[in-house]
Design an enzyme around this catalytic site. Structure first.
Site, PDB file in Angstrom:
ATOM      1  N   ARG A  94     -10.994  -1.338 -13.495  1.00 42.38           N
ATOM      2  CA  ARG A  94     -10.828   0.482 -14.174  1.00 42.38           C
ATOM      3  C   ARG A  94     -11.663   0.942 -15.524  1.00 42.38           C
ATOM      4  NH1 ARG A  94      -8.648  -0.377  -9.406  1.00 42.38           N
ATOM      5  NH2 ARG A  94      -6.796   1.166  -8.449  1.00 42.38           N
TER       6      ARG A  94
ATOM      7  N   GLY B  33      -5.392  -6.897   3.896  1.00 39.43           N
ATOM      8  CA  GLY B  33      -4.100  -5.848   3.663  1.00 39.43           C
ATOM      9  C   GLY B  33      -4.214  -4.862   5.819  1.00 39.43           C
ATOM     10  N   ARG B  34      -4.973  -3.196   5.163  1.00 42.30           N
ATOM     11  CA  ARG B  34      -5.685  -2.086   6.001  1.00 42.30           C
ATOM     12  C   ARG B  34      -6.168  -3.083   7.149  1.00 42.30           C
ATOM     13  NH1 ARG B  34      -7.657   1.211   0.797  1.00 42.30           N
ATOM     14  NH2 ARG B  34      -8.021  -1.431   0.204  1.00 42.30           N
TER      15      ARG B  34
ATOM     16  N   HIS C 241      -0.899   3.688  -2.314  1.00 41.78           N
ATOM     17  CA  HIS C 241      -1.730   4.649  -1.408  1.00 41.78           C
ATOM     18  C   HIS C 241      -0.684   5.724  -1.202  1.00 41.78           C
ATOM     19  CE1 HIS C 241      -4.682   1.502  -1.001  1.00 41.78           C
ATOM     20  NE2 HIS C 241      -5.038   2.286  -2.311  1.00 41.78           N
TER      21      HIS C 241
ATOM     22  N   HIS D  62       0.747  -1.476   0.047  1.00 42.28           N
ATOM     23  CA  HIS D  62      -0.523  -0.006  -0.088  1.00 42.28           C
ATOM     24  C   HIS D  62       1.047   1.053  -0.135  1.00 42.28           C
ATOM     25  CE1 HIS D  62      -2.216  -3.301   1.911  1.00 42.28           C
ATOM     26  NE2 HIS D  62      -3.444  -2.845   0.846  1.00 42.28           N
TER      27      HIS D  62
ATOM     28  N   LYS E 103      -7.603 -12.258  -7.407  1.00 48.14           N
ATOM     29  CA  LYS E 103      -7.239 -11.372  -6.202  1.00 48.14           C
ATOM     30  C   LYS E 103      -8.112 -10.591  -7.263  1.00 48.14           C
ATOM     31  CE  LYS E 103      -5.675  -9.217  -2.977  1.00 48.14           C
ATOM     32  NZ  LYS E 103      -4.480  -7.688  -2.557  1.00 48.14           N
TER      33      LYS E 103
ATOM     34  N   TYR F  64      -7.984  -6.256 -10.782  1.00 45.69           N
ATOM     35  CA  TYR F  64      -9.361  -4.866 -10.282  1.00 45.69           C
ATOM     36  C   TYR F  64      -9.565  -4.169 -11.521  1.00 45.69           C
ATOM     37  CZ  TYR F  64      -7.135  -5.705  -6.020  1.00 45.69           C
ATOM     38  OH  TYR F  64      -6.240  -6.493  -4.599  1.00 45.69           O
TER      39      TYR F  64
ATOM     40  N   GLY G  86      -9.456  -7.163   1.281  1.00 48.40           N
ATOM     41  CA  GLY G  86      -9.599  -7.337   3.121  1.00 48.40           C
ATOM     42  C   GLY G  86     -10.403  -5.231   2.301  1.00 48.40           C
TER      43      GLY G  86
HETATM   44  P1  FBP Z   1      -6.084  -4.276   1.552  1.00 50.60           P
HETATM   45  O1  FBP Z   1      -6.876  -5.564   2.082  1.00 50.60           O
HETATM   46  O2  FBP Z   1      -6.278  -3.045   2.209  1.00 50.60           O
HETATM   47  O3  FBP Z   1      -7.708  -3.973   0.483  1.00 50.60           O
HETATM   48  O4  FBP Z   1      -5.278  -4.472   0.362  1.00 50.60           O
HETATM   49  C1  FBP Z   1      -5.504  -5.587  -0.570  1.00 50.60           C
HETATM   50  C2  FBP Z   1      -4.703  -4.949  -1.649  1.00 50.60           C
HETATM   51  O5  FBP Z   1      -5.285  -5.365  -3.247  1.00 50.60           O
HETATM   52  C3  FBP Z   1      -3.182  -4.304  -2.271  1.00 50.60           C
HETATM   53  O6  FBP Z   1      -2.326  -5.427  -2.280  1.00 50.60           O
HETATM   54  C4  FBP Z   1      -3.678  -3.071  -2.314  1.00 50.60           C
HETATM   55  O7  FBP Z   1      -2.705  -2.039  -1.773  1.00 50.60           O
HETATM   56  C5  FBP Z   1      -4.578  -2.188  -2.007  1.00 50.60           C
HETATM   57  O8  FBP Z   1      -5.952  -3.770  -1.714  1.00 50.60           O
HETATM   58  C6  FBP Z   1      -5.694  -1.933  -3.660  1.00 50.60           C
HETATM   59  O9  FBP Z   1      -6.790  -1.209  -3.253  1.00 50.60           O
HETATM   60  P2  FBP Z   1      -6.827  -0.159  -4.261  1.00 50.60           P
HETATM   61  O10 FBP Z   1      -7.344  -0.813  -5.447  1.00 50.60           O
HETATM   62  O11 FBP Z   1      -8.233   0.217  -4.015  1.00 50.60           O
HETATM   63  O12 FBP Z   1      -5.953   0.949  -4.294  1.00 50.60           O
END
Ligand code: FBP
Length: 242
Positions: free
Chosen positions: A138, A218-219, A17, A13, A166, A136, A191
């Site tokens: 987008r 993670g968070r 972030h 992160h 994931k 993910y 998470g």
């Molecule tokens: P979290 O459980 O904190 O969401 O972590 C999982 C994760 O995939 C991290 O590996 C990654 O940095 C983050 O989520 C990405 O989240 P986003 O796409 O919201 O920035």
């Protein structure tokens, strides 16, 4: 490692972030590794700099791509963070079991990230590592956390033949069941942002009941104090491994 159900601790992160996003958190990778080791997770997911610095004794999944949020949102692309030579050398130092690369499915640069993913699949194959894909969404067409976007992204991960997919949680069990149903590879769920502990535990239960293969948290873990983080991780582990 349990072959079917996985618990990973994610800590990429600071790249994704920025450290300013976690102002009051101790972001020393050694602290995060200690939490992961104490809770005996299946693997920790980190970037190469953190891995070399913190030297985890538990299995490692190396995050091989990254982006920063300093770039405009619609221009963000997950770039390679490591070379094959670095991966080979790292393998001699820690228990490297896999690599993880992100693809923003639906982004203007989707093709580049898919090509990059294929490059890392080859590296994984040559070095006897599994490859996890963070698929993910987008896209301008659907909300990032919608069923449509997440099911689409997860299915792309299956078709591209990632070992583990994931992705995000859709936010409710029913729609996530449909994501899992259409995903013929193991799917682990991120998470998300820090929420109240009870709420998070319920979310983990829902995700697992929906048929997920595990959680990559993670968070919700490392944004808590060490003792609390370890206890929570152990509790999540019991749910995941049931
Ligand atoms: P979290 O459980 O904190 O969401 O972590 C999982 C994760 O995939 C991290 O590996 C990654 O940095 C983050 O989520 C990405 O989240 P986003 O796409 O919201 O920035």
């Amino acid at each position: 490692m349990n072959e079917e159900k996985y618990l990973f601790l994610a800590f990429d992160h600071c790249v994704e972030h920025g450290v300013h996003a976690y102002e009051n958190v101790n972001l020393d990778p050694k602290r995060i590794v200690n939490i992961a080791e104490k809770a005996k997770v299946d693997a920790i997911i980190m970037h190469i700099g953190s891995v070399i610095y913190a030297k985890p004794k538990i299995p490692v999944i190396l995050k091989v791509t990254g982006k920063t949020e300093l770039v405009d949102e619609n221009k963000q692309i997950q770039a390679s963070f490591v070379s094959e030579e670095e991966i080979k050398r790292l393998k001699k130092k820690v228990k490297l079991i896999g690599i993880a690369a992100t693809v923003y499915v639906g982004s203007d640069y989707e093709n580049l990230m898919i090509e990059n993913f294929v490059k890392f699949k080859e590296i994984a194959l040559k070095n006897d590592l599994m490859i996890t894909g963070f698929f993910y969404p987008r896209t301008k067409k659907f909300d990032r956390y919608s069923y449509e976007a997440i099911s689409y992204a997860a299915r792309v991960g299956c078709e591209i033949n990632a070992d583990i997919i994931k992705t995000y949680y859709t936010g409710d069990k029913k729609s996530f069941e449909k994501v899992v149903k259409n995903c013929f590879k193991p799917i682990v769920v991120a998470g998300g942002k820090l929420v109240e502990e009870e709420k998070f535990i319920q979310t983990v239960k829902d995700i697992m009941q929906a048929g997920a293969a595990g959680i990559a948290v993670g968070r919700n873990v490392w944004q808590r104090e060490d003792k609390e983080a370890i206890e929570l991780l152990k509790e999540i582990k019991e749910i995941v491994k049931q």
